[in-house]
Design a protein around this motif. Structure first.
Motif, PDB file in Angstrom:
ATOM      1  N   GLU A 137       0.833  -1.164   0.113  1.00  0.00           N
ATOM      2  CA  GLU A 137       0.179  -0.196   0.008  1.00  0.00           C
ATOM      3  C   GLU A 137       0.789   1.183  -0.041  1.00  0.00           C
ATOM      4  N   LEU A 138       1.902   1.142  -0.734  1.00  0.00           N
ATOM      5  CA  LEU A 138       2.776   2.336  -0.846  1.00  0.00           C
ATOM      6  C   LEU A 138       2.129   3.251  -2.036  1.00  0.00           C
ATOM      7  N   ILE A 139       1.419   2.760  -2.654  1.00  0.00           N
ATOM      8  CA  ILE A 139       0.595   3.558  -3.747  1.00  0.00           C
ATOM      9  C   ILE A 139      -0.959   3.702  -3.197  1.00  0.00           C
ATOM     10  N   GLU A 140      -1.286   4.968  -3.277  1.00  0.00           N
ATOM     11  CA  GLU A 140      -2.717   5.223  -2.589  1.00  0.00           C
ATOM     12  C   GLU A 140      -3.757   4.703  -3.652  1.00  0.00           C
ATOM     13  N   ALA A 141      -5.015   4.240  -2.898  1.00  0.00           N
ATOM     14  CA  ALA A 141      -5.823   3.786  -3.876  1.00  0.00           C
ATOM     15  C   ALA A 141      -6.283   4.147  -5.162  1.00  0.00           C
ATOM     16  N   ALA A 142      -6.368   5.390  -5.165  1.00  0.00           N
ATOM     17  CA  ALA A 142      -6.710   6.149  -6.044  1.00  0.00           C
ATOM     18  C   ALA A 142      -5.353   5.987  -7.378  1.00  0.00           C
ATOM     19  N   GLY A 143      -4.249   5.951  -6.928  1.00  0.00           N
ATOM     20  CA  GLY A 143      -3.241   5.654  -7.871  1.00  0.00           C
ATOM     21  C   GLY A 143      -2.735   3.969  -8.334  1.00  0.00           C
ATOM     22  N   LEU A 144      -3.565   3.168  -7.802  1.00  0.00           N
ATOM     23  CA  LEU A 144      -3.269   1.798  -8.280  1.00  0.00           C
ATOM     24  C   LEU A 144      -3.543   1.494  -9.620  1.00  0.00           C
TER      25      LEU A 144
ATOM     26  N   ALA B  27       2.010   6.744  -0.973  1.00  0.00           N
ATOM     27  CA  ALA B  27       1.760   7.091   0.515  1.00  0.00           C
ATOM     28  C   ALA B  27       2.817   6.558   1.517  1.00  0.00           C
ATOM     29  N   LEU B  28       3.650   7.339   1.254  1.00  0.00           N
ATOM     30  CA  LEU B  28       4.943   7.057   2.038  1.00  0.00           C
ATOM     31  C   LEU B  28       4.787   7.475   3.623  1.00  0.00           C
ATOM     32  N   LYS B  29       5.430   6.544   4.570  1.00  0.00           N
ATOM     33  CA  LYS B  29       5.348   6.606   5.874  1.00  0.00           C
ATOM     34  C   LYS B  29       6.564   7.142   6.590  1.00  0.00           C
ATOM     35  N   PRO B  30       6.691   8.378   7.208  1.00  0.00           N
ATOM     36  CA  PRO B  30       7.682   9.059   7.531  1.00  0.00           C
ATOM     37  C   PRO B  30       8.159   8.089   8.838  1.00  0.00           C
ATOM     38  N   THR B  31       7.634   7.469   9.468  1.00  0.00           N
ATOM     39  CA  THR B  31       7.963   6.699  10.677  1.00  0.00           C
ATOM     40  C   THR B  31       8.296   5.428  10.401  1.00  0.00           C
ATOM     41  N   HIS B  32       8.453   4.920   8.975  1.00  0.00           N
ATOM     42  CA  HIS B  32       9.019   3.672   8.710  1.00  0.00           C
ATOM     43  C   HIS B  32      10.261   3.264   9.080  1.00  0.00           C
ATOM     44  N   PRO B  33      10.675   2.168   9.653  1.00  0.00           N
ATOM     45  CA  PRO B  33      11.940   2.224  10.054  1.00  0.00           C
ATOM     46  C   PRO B  33      13.158   2.167   9.125  1.00  0.00           C
TER      47      PRO B  33
ATOM     48  N   GLY C  63      20.916   5.207 -10.322  1.00  0.00           N
ATOM     49  CA  GLY C  63      20.161   6.509 -10.810  1.00  0.00           C
ATOM     50  C   GLY C  63      18.646   6.293 -11.074  1.00  0.00           C
ATOM     51  N   PRO C  64      18.089   5.436 -11.433  1.00  0.00           N
ATOM     52  CA  PRO C  64      16.614   5.549 -11.567  1.00  0.00           C
ATOM     53  C   PRO C  64      15.967   5.794 -10.368  1.00  0.00           C
ATOM     54  N   LEU C  65      16.614   5.686  -9.200  1.00  0.00           N
ATOM     55  CA  LEU C  65      16.058   5.960  -7.928  1.00  0.00           C
ATOM     56  C   LEU C  65      15.951   7.657  -7.389  1.00  0.00           C
ATOM     57  N   LEU C  66      16.739   8.271  -8.208  1.00  0.00           N
ATOM     58  CA  LEU C  66      16.918   9.801  -7.938  1.00  0.00           C
ATOM     59  C   LEU C  66      15.601  10.328  -7.870  1.00  0.00           C
ATOM     60  N   PRO C  67      14.567  10.180  -8.811  1.00  0.00           N
ATOM     61  CA  PRO C  67      13.373  10.922  -8.958  1.00  0.00           C
ATOM     62  C   PRO C  67      12.332  10.778  -7.594  1.00  0.00           C
ATOM     63  N   PHE C  68      12.676   9.689  -6.744  1.00  0.00           N
ATOM     64  CA  PHE C  68      12.087   9.431  -5.581  1.00  0.00           C
ATOM     65  C   PHE C  68      12.312  10.636  -4.563  1.00  0.00           C
ATOM     66  N   TRP C  69      13.165  11.618  -4.940  1.00  0.00           N
ATOM     67  CA  TRP C  69      13.856  12.527  -3.788  1.00  0.00           C
ATOM     68  C   TRP C  69      12.653  13.350  -3.496  1.00  0.00           C
ATOM     69  N   SER C  70      11.634  13.724  -4.560  1.00  0.00           N
ATOM     70  CA  SER C  70      10.644  14.467  -4.423  1.00  0.00           C
ATOM     71  C   SER C  70       9.486  14.139  -3.435  1.00  0.00           C
ATOM     72  N   PRO C  71       8.992  13.028  -3.594  1.00  0.00           N
ATOM     73  CA  PRO C  71       8.062  12.521  -2.713  1.00  0.00           C
ATOM     74  C   PRO C  71       8.456  12.160  -1.222  1.00  0.00           C
ATOM     75  N   LEU C  72      10.061  11.794  -1.473  1.00  0.00           N
ATOM     76  CA  LEU C  72      10.577  11.536  -0.138  1.00  0.00           C
ATOM     77  C   LEU C  72      10.588  12.798   0.733  1.00  0.00           C
TER      78      LEU C  72
ATOM     79  N   ARG D  12       8.658  16.371   5.158  1.00  0.00           N
ATOM     80  CA  ARG D  12       8.485  17.814   5.627  1.00  0.00           C
ATOM     81  C   ARG D  12       6.999  17.421   6.472  1.00  0.00           C
ATOM     82  N   ARG D  13       6.094  16.890   5.799  1.00  0.00           N
ATOM     83  CA  ARG D  13       4.898  16.524   6.483  1.00  0.00           C
ATOM     84  C   ARG D  13       4.981  15.961   7.669  1.00  0.00           C
ATOM     85  N   GLY D  14       5.627  14.956   7.929  1.00  0.00           N
ATOM     86  CA  GLY D  14       5.934  14.133   9.014  1.00  0.00           C
ATOM     87  C   GLY D  14       6.546  15.049  10.202  1.00  0.00           C
TER      88      GLY D  14
END
Length: 384
Positions: free
Chosen positions: A105-112, A206-212, A275-284, A289-291
């Motif tokens: 469930e890292l992808i919100e239901a609307a984005g599945l 749906a990233l969780k800031p408290t994920h270990p 390198g393909p993982l770099l675009p994830f910096w924005s949602p992270l 910040r939200r957390g």
């Protein structure tokens, strides 16, 4: 959450004309050890005719140079089989990563639905026949464009020294294009996977800031990228043997010059693989910040209530076993995890694995060097 069936059987390798050709040639049949059969067939097709043609048509000097041509043996007996054998291993890891994206469930239901669309686009792209035909054409074009010089071993040339021998013709027309095609084929599959990851990074995550794992739950993607290390190892073996044949550099004479091609390959491999993982910096970054804002407000409220209860209202209450202190510690741990959340799905071991795969050919080449062996024996004698 209902996960589409296309995400459960996702594969970047079970498709395309390359697969259809193997099926029509009956290289894929139930009950047959497919991988071992394909590995042996392609390896023998590329290397065994070179040996037979050299033994039949070349003189003693040509036979000797062929047997001592470690670049060809490394390329066709180590790198090529690894490129073939790694297909199933990498495919299983990528498929598991796609299932993890959906099931965790890292992808919100609307984005599945968008994730399913991205997976279908990747499958269609990997099955483009024109792309694989172009890769095959480029592989053969490079052989025709390249001219073998005097730096190449004697067995490649006929007795006159200008034209290719029968073994050299087979190497230029079959063995070398096959190896290049597999390398380009892997690069193409890697590009398709990188495009898929880019599309995933643009989905509502749906990233969780408290994920270990301190990456919102995306650390498994870095582990998945580490599965490309066998491909890096195959390319490193071929590159190291080619550099040693062309430069004639001994590891003990000039270690830096000897290791520089592998060091360069390791750096390039790290950039290409991760390198393909770099675009994830924005949602992270957004999740961090939200957390931090939410936990800062929650921690402030919790601290006020804690001080009001223990410093003002219930000064004589027993401390031992009081749940308020546990909740304060748990909240502090969660806030600290959120504060240390990374902007990149980082994991140490995949990085070390890719680097080790790129540098691994340095070890046997050092061992084969006589001066290195003598130094090692002297060191052992000194220690004993």
């Amino acid at each position: 959450m209902d996960v589409p069936a296309s995400l459960h059987d996702f594969s970047l390798f079970r498709g395309g004309p390359f697969l259809l050709l193997r099926r029509r040639r009956r290289l894929l049949q139930p009950g047959r050890p497919t991988l071992l059969w394909r590995l042996l067939a392609l390896t023998l097709l590329s290397w065994l005719p070179l040996l037979l043609l050299t033994l039949l048509r070349a003189g003693p000097a040509g036979i000797r140079t062929f047997l001592l041509d470690y670049h060809v043996h490394t390329q066709l007996l180590i790198s090529l089989p690894v490129l073939i054998a790694a297909e199933r291993y990498v495919d299983q890891r990528l498929s598991a990563a796609v299932r993890q994206l959906a099931s965790s469930e890292l992808i919100e239901a609307a984005g599945l639905g968008a994730l399913d669309t991205a997976a279908r686009k990747a499958k269609r792209l990997r099955s483009q026949g024109l792309i694989e035909a172009g890769l095959l054409l480029v592989s053969y074009a490079l052989s025709f464009m390249k001219r073998f010089s005097a730096q190449h071993p004697e067995w490649l040339f006929a007795s006159g020294g200008e034209h290719l021998s029968p073994a050299g013709t087979w190497y230029a027309a079959v063995s070398l294009p096959l190896f290049r095609f597999l390398v380009l084929w892997w690069l193409w599959r890697g590009a398709v996977w990188a495009l898929f990851l880019f599309r995933v990074s643009r989905l509502p995550l749906a990233l969780k800031p408290t994920h270990p794992d301190m990456t919102g739950g995306l650390r498994f993607l870095c582990v998945c990228q580490g599965s490309f290390s066998p491909i890096i190892f195959a390319l490193a073996c071929s590159s190291a043997s080619a550099a040693r044949r062309l430069n004639h550099v001994s590891p003990t004479e000039d270690p830096l010059r000897y290791a520089s091609p592998l060091l360069a390959l390791a750096l390039v491999a790290l950039v290409i693989v991760f390198g393909p993982l770099l675009p994830f910096w924005s949602p992270l970054l957004k999740a961090k910040r939200r957390g931090e804002l939410r936990f800062s407000a929650l921690a402030a409220q919790h601290s006020r209530d804690f001080e009001r209860r223990w410093f003002e209202g219930q000064a004589g209450r027993p401390l031992l076993g009081a749940p308020d202190f546990s909740s304060l510690a748990d909240l502090g741990t969660a806030f600290d995890v959120t504060h240390r959340m990374r902007f990149f799905p980082w994991s140490r071991w995949p990085f070390l694995l890719v680097t080790a795969a790129a540098m691994a050919p340095m070890v046997p080449l050092l061992i084969l060097d006589r001066q290195f062996l003598s130094l090692l024996l002297q060191l052992v004698q000194h220690l004993l």
